[in-house]
Design an enzyme around this catalytic site. Sequence first.
Site, mmCIF file in Angstrom:
data_model
loop_
_atom_site.group_PDB
_atom_site.id
_atom_site.type_symbol
_atom_site.label_atom_id
_atom_site.label_comp_id
_atom_site.label_asym_id
_atom_site.label_seq_id
_atom_site.Cartn_x
_atom_site.Cartn_y
_atom_site.Cartn_z
ATOM 1 C CE LYS A 113 27.447 14.638 -23.541
ATOM 2 N NZ LYS A 113 27.433 13.412 -22.826
ATOM 3 C CE LYS A 195 21.004 16.191 -21.544
ATOM 4 N NZ LYS A 195 21.051 14.742 -21.381
ATOM 5 C CE LYS A 198 24.216 9.164 -17.216
ATOM 6 N NZ LYS A 198 25.103 9.130 -18.378
HETATM 7 P P1 ATP Z 1 25.674 12.905 -19.895
HETATM 8 O O1 ATP Z 1 25.507 14.279 -19.390
HETATM 9 O O2 ATP Z 1 26.766 12.116 -19.261
HETATM 10 O O3 ATP Z 1 25.660 12.828 -21.395
HETATM 11 P P2 ATP Z 1 22.898 12.346 -19.515
HETATM 12 O O4 ATP Z 1 22.397 12.731 -18.172
HETATM 13 O O5 ATP Z 1 22.525 13.178 -20.677
HETATM 14 O O6 ATP Z 1 24.439 12.116 -19.433
HETATM 15 P P3 ATP Z 1 22.627 9.850 -20.904
HETATM 16 O O7 ATP Z 1 23.387 8.642 -20.498
HETATM 17 O O8 ATP Z 1 23.122 10.602 -22.100
HETATM 18 O O9 ATP Z 1 22.470 10.857 -19.714
HETATM 19 O O10 ATP Z 1 21.122 9.507 -21.130
HETATM 20 C C1 ATP Z 1 20.464 8.399 -20.645
HETATM 21 C C2 ATP Z 1 19.016 8.495 -20.994
HETATM 22 O O11 ATP Z 1 18.404 9.489 -20.171
HETATM 23 C C3 ATP Z 1 18.745 8.912 -22.427
HETATM 24 O O12 ATP Z 1 17.601 8.240 -22.907
HETATM 25 C C4 ATP Z 1 18.469 10.371 -22.331
HETATM 26 O O13 ATP Z 1 17.672 10.859 -23.371
HETATM 27 C C5 ATP Z 1 17.748 10.436 -20.988
HETATM 28 N N1 ATP Z 1 17.926 11.742 -20.367
HETATM 29 C C6 ATP Z 1 19.110 12.292 -19.992
HETATM 30 N N2 ATP Z 1 18.908 13.506 -19.452
HETATM 31 C C7 ATP Z 1 17.571 13.718 -19.487
HETATM 32 C C8 ATP Z 1 16.734 14.797 -19.083
HETATM 33 N N3 ATP Z 1 17.245 15.878 -18.548
HETATM 34 N N4 ATP Z 1 15.405 14.668 -19.258
HETATM 35 C C9 ATP Z 1 14.866 13.560 -19.799
HETATM 36 N N5 ATP Z 1 15.600 12.515 -20.221
HETATM 37 C C10 ATP Z 1 16.934 12.584 -20.081
#
Ligand code: ATP
Length: 327
Positions: A113, A195, A198
């Site tokens: 990040k 990955k 969001k």
């Molecule tokens: P950001 O990109 O804003 O960090 P993110 O999409 O990674 O967001 P988080 O809020 O960090 O989302 O994660 C929320 C939950 O969703 C966590 O348990 C994380 O491990 C899970 N998660 C996020 N992205 C994935 C993915 N691509 N596959 C499976 N689990 C995910």
Amino acid sequence: MKKTIFSGIQPSGRLNVGNYIGAISQWVEMQKEYDCIFSVVDYHAITVKQDPEELRKRIIEVTKIYLAAGIDPKKSIIFQQSAVPAHTELAWIFNCYGAYIADLNKMTQFKDKAGKDREAVSVGLYDYPVLMAADILMYDTDIVPVGEDQKQHVELARDIARRFNNEFGNIFKVPEAVVRQEGARIMSLLEPTKKMSKSDANQNNCVGLLDDIEIAKKKIMRAVTDTEANIAYDPIKRPGISNLLTIYSVISNKPISDLVKDYQGKGYGDFKKDLAEVVAKFLSDFQKKYNSFSDQEVMVILESGRKKVEKMANGKMEKVRRAIGVR
Ligand code: ATP
Ligand code: LTN
């Protein structure tokens, strides 16, 4: 005694099927058996810049997503992290007892990040895993259901709990991360070696849980596969099609091996068209439920959750304050 589950998601963008599959879908199953606490972790979201109006909306949006996915506020506690100041207080104490610079320097999410300009990001982004440890350890959590990317942070929470206990006696339970066997890491649609996230600048990489259905179908049809002709599961050599198979399998509740059999002799076109329909049906059911909750209902649920966790948090904090000598 029932085991305690704790998990949370940051209201930092539009939630996608990666968040649903990796995290929320596990929670829904777990609430049948365990005492569950799910938080909307807004103080984690502000580790990167957030627009205040947007953030206010997202907090409600994420709560409605929990509810639409099937988290039942009669069974499980849902609350907003910033409404319980004990979390940030405990994070501060862990900053002083338990968390070391050497730990935080190892965190891969921070490295990703922060990017190249590590000196220019907020101290909060660096310290983020310590606040997460406070969230988890506050409630004597046994199990933390998360996606693969969060395992390292849960490891740190374990280390902090052990170190604190060594110094001050048995105050914190040592928790465990649980990740799904399939779907712990849903990949980006256009770049299946990274990955699905969001906060991705290109939202064509994600299927959002609140995406317009036609747009979501188009995103699936445009997802990157490879130059092979057959449908097969091999995440290393064929990440694109394997990722789509995983999404298909979790959403339709069919084993990947059955799907691979069903599509013998068929090509990517047929497969994607069917997957687009499966996703469309899933999203349309999901969004119907999402839209059935009013903002007012959400506020009531969050307030009732706050009251429940506050008692537990205050009890834990009194022990911690006494242990370190400020009371
Ligand atoms: P950001 O990109 O804003 O960090 P993110 O999409 O990674 O967001 P988080 O809020 O960090 O989302 O994660 C929320 C939950 O969703 C966590 O348990 C994380 O491990 C899970 N998660 C996020 N992205 C994935 C993915 N691509 N596959 C499976 N689990 C995910
Ligand atoms: N860092 C997590 C969100 C999070 C969390 C938690 C998850 C904050 N506190 C406690 C589990 C338990 C993420 O998914 N980005």
